[in-house]
Design a protein around this motif. Sequence first.
Motif, short mmCIF file in Angstrom:
data_model
loop_
_atom_site.label_atom_id
_atom_site.label_comp_id
_atom_site.label_asym_id
_atom_site.label_seq_id
_atom_site.Cartn_x
_atom_site.Cartn_y
_atom_site.Cartn_z
N MET A 1 0.84 -1.19 0.00
CA MET A 1 0.00 0.00 0.00
C MET A 1 0.88 1.24 0.00
O MET A 1 1.83 1.33 0.76
CB MET A 1 -0.88 -0.02 1.24
N LYS A 2 0.54 2.15 -0.86
CA LYS A 2 1.34 3.36 -0.94
C LYS A 2 1.16 4.21 0.31
O LYS A 2 0.11 4.23 0.93
CB LYS A 2 0.92 4.20 -2.13
N HIS A 3 2.22 4.90 0.65
CA HIS A 3 2.11 5.86 1.74
C HIS A 3 1.27 7.03 1.24
O HIS A 3 1.22 7.32 0.07
CB HIS A 3 3.48 6.39 2.13
N LEU A 4 0.61 7.70 2.16
CA LEU A 4 -0.17 8.86 1.78
C LEU A 4 0.33 10.05 2.56
O LEU A 4 0.44 10.00 3.77
CB LEU A 4 -1.65 8.62 2.09
N LEU A 5 0.70 11.06 1.87
CA LEU A 5 1.12 12.29 2.53
C LEU A 5 0.29 13.43 1.97
O LEU A 5 0.26 13.66 0.78
CB LEU A 5 2.60 12.57 2.25
N THR A 6 -0.47 14.05 2.82
CA THR A 6 -1.22 15.20 2.39
C THR A 6 -0.37 16.42 2.66
O THR A 6 0.00 16.68 3.78
CB THR A 6 -2.55 15.29 3.15
N LEU A 7 -0.03 17.11 1.63
CA LEU A 7 0.82 18.28 1.76
C LEU A 7 -0.05 19.51 1.79
O LEU A 7 -0.79 19.78 0.87
CB LEU A 7 1.80 18.36 0.59
N LEU A 8 0.03 20.21 2.89
CA LEU A 8 -0.67 21.48 2.99
C LEU A 8 0.33 22.57 2.69
O LEU A 8 1.24 22.81 3.45
CB LEU A 8 -1.26 21.65 4.39
N PHE A 9 0.19 23.14 1.53
CA PHE A 9 1.13 24.17 1.10
C PHE A 9 0.43 25.51 1.20
O PHE A 9 -0.55 25.77 0.53
CB PHE A 9 1.60 23.92 -0.32
N MET A 78 -8.64 21.11 3.78
CA MET A 78 -7.92 20.00 3.18
C MET A 78 -8.84 19.20 2.25
O MET A 78 -10.00 18.97 2.58
CB MET A 78 -7.43 19.06 4.28
N PRO A 79 -8.31 18.74 1.13
CA PRO A 79 -9.11 17.84 0.28
C PRO A 79 -9.19 16.47 0.94
O PRO A 79 -8.30 16.10 1.71
CB PRO A 79 -8.30 17.78 -1.01
N PRO A 80 -10.23 15.71 0.66
CA PRO A 80 -10.29 14.35 1.20
C PRO A 80 -9.13 13.51 0.67
O PRO A 80 -8.70 13.68 -0.46
CB PRO A 80 -11.63 13.81 0.68
N ALA A 81 -8.63 12.63 1.51
CA ALA A 81 -7.58 11.71 1.07
C ALA A 81 -8.16 10.78 0.01
O ALA A 81 -9.37 10.49 0.02
CB ALA A 81 -7.09 10.89 2.26
N PRO A 82 -7.33 10.31 -0.93
CA PRO A 82 -7.85 9.43 -2.00
C PRO A 82 -8.60 8.21 -1.49
O PRO A 82 -9.56 7.77 -2.11
CB PRO A 82 -6.60 9.03 -2.77
N SER A 83 -8.20 7.67 -0.35
CA SER A 83 -8.86 6.47 0.18
C SER A 83 -9.96 6.79 1.18
O SER A 83 -10.56 5.88 1.74
CB SER A 83 -7.81 5.56 0.83
N GLN A 84 -10.25 8.06 1.39
CA GLN A 84 -11.27 8.46 2.37
C GLN A 84 -12.66 8.19 1.82
O GLN A 84 -13.00 8.64 0.73
CB GLN A 84 -11.11 9.94 2.71
N THR A 85 -13.48 7.48 2.58
CA THR A 85 -14.83 7.15 2.12
C THR A 85 -15.89 8.01 2.79
O THR A 85 -16.92 8.28 2.20
CB THR A 85 -15.13 5.66 2.39
N ARG A 95 -9.99 14.39 7.98
CA ARG A 95 -9.77 13.11 8.65
C ARG A 95 -8.33 12.68 8.44
O ARG A 95 -7.82 12.74 7.32
CB ARG A 95 -10.72 12.06 8.11
N LEU A 96 -7.69 12.26 9.52
CA LEU A 96 -6.33 11.76 9.44
C LEU A 96 -6.34 10.27 9.75
O LEU A 96 -6.78 9.86 10.81
CB LEU A 96 -5.42 12.47 10.45
N MET A 97 -5.86 9.50 8.81
CA MET A 97 -5.69 8.08 9.04
C MET A 97 -4.26 7.85 9.51
O MET A 97 -3.44 8.76 9.52
CB MET A 97 -6.01 7.30 7.76
N GLU A 98 -3.94 6.64 9.90
CA GLU A 98 -2.62 6.37 10.46
C GLU A 98 -1.49 6.56 9.45
O GLU A 98 -0.34 6.73 9.84
CB GLU A 98 -2.58 4.96 11.05
N ASP A 99 -1.80 6.56 8.16
CA ASP A 99 -0.74 6.73 7.16
C ASP A 99 -0.83 8.10 6.46
O ASP A 99 -0.38 8.27 5.35
CB ASP A 99 -0.80 5.61 6.12
N VAL A 100 -1.40 9.08 7.13
CA VAL A 100 -1.57 10.42 6.58
C VAL A 100 -0.79 11.42 7.43
O VAL A 100 -0.76 11.32 8.65
CB VAL A 100 -3.06 10.82 6.53
N ALA A 101 -0.17 12.39 6.77
CA ALA A 101 0.54 13.46 7.47
C ALA A 101 0.13 14.79 6.85
O ALA A 101 -0.26 14.86 5.69
CB ALA A 101 2.04 13.27 7.34
#
Length: 142
Positions: A1-9, A78-85, A95-101
């Motif tokens: 599974m790919k890591h997910l990093l949400t970058l807030l720029f 923040m936009p929803p993470a790609p895997s966020q349902t 929402r922050l999941m365990e693999d989101v920063a």
Amino acid sequence: MKHLLTLLFVVLSVIVYCNDPYFTEENVNTFIERLGSEGFIVQQGTFNSFDMPDLFSNYITPSCYGNNSNTPYCVYYMPPAPSQTAKNTFPFTFRLMEDVAVVFLGWTPPEVKYFSYETLLMFRYLPYVEGPVRIFGGVGDM
């Protein structure tokens, strides 16, 4: 599974006037490209002003939570993470999941009397409670 990093720029208007030779658009783009090459998914959010009394007066929140009316507040959008349902509860929540920063890039303001960053936990979903439980508490060191 790919890591997910949400970058807030965050691009504040003061960026235009900054003389910092290291924090340039080129360096930020290089940082984003390196994250992508490492398998991270990078998404960009925004930073906007926030009016807690307006939310309260429109029956969106049950109180102003000790809002200091003479102080401007800003929040991440923040936009929803790609895997966020599930949908976000409010536009300013995410929402922050365990693999989101969340990575915040920006400057602090010039010298002022008081300034701070504070991350708040708005809601938590608990397996034994139906619906979200309101927390609205700080998650950092005070």
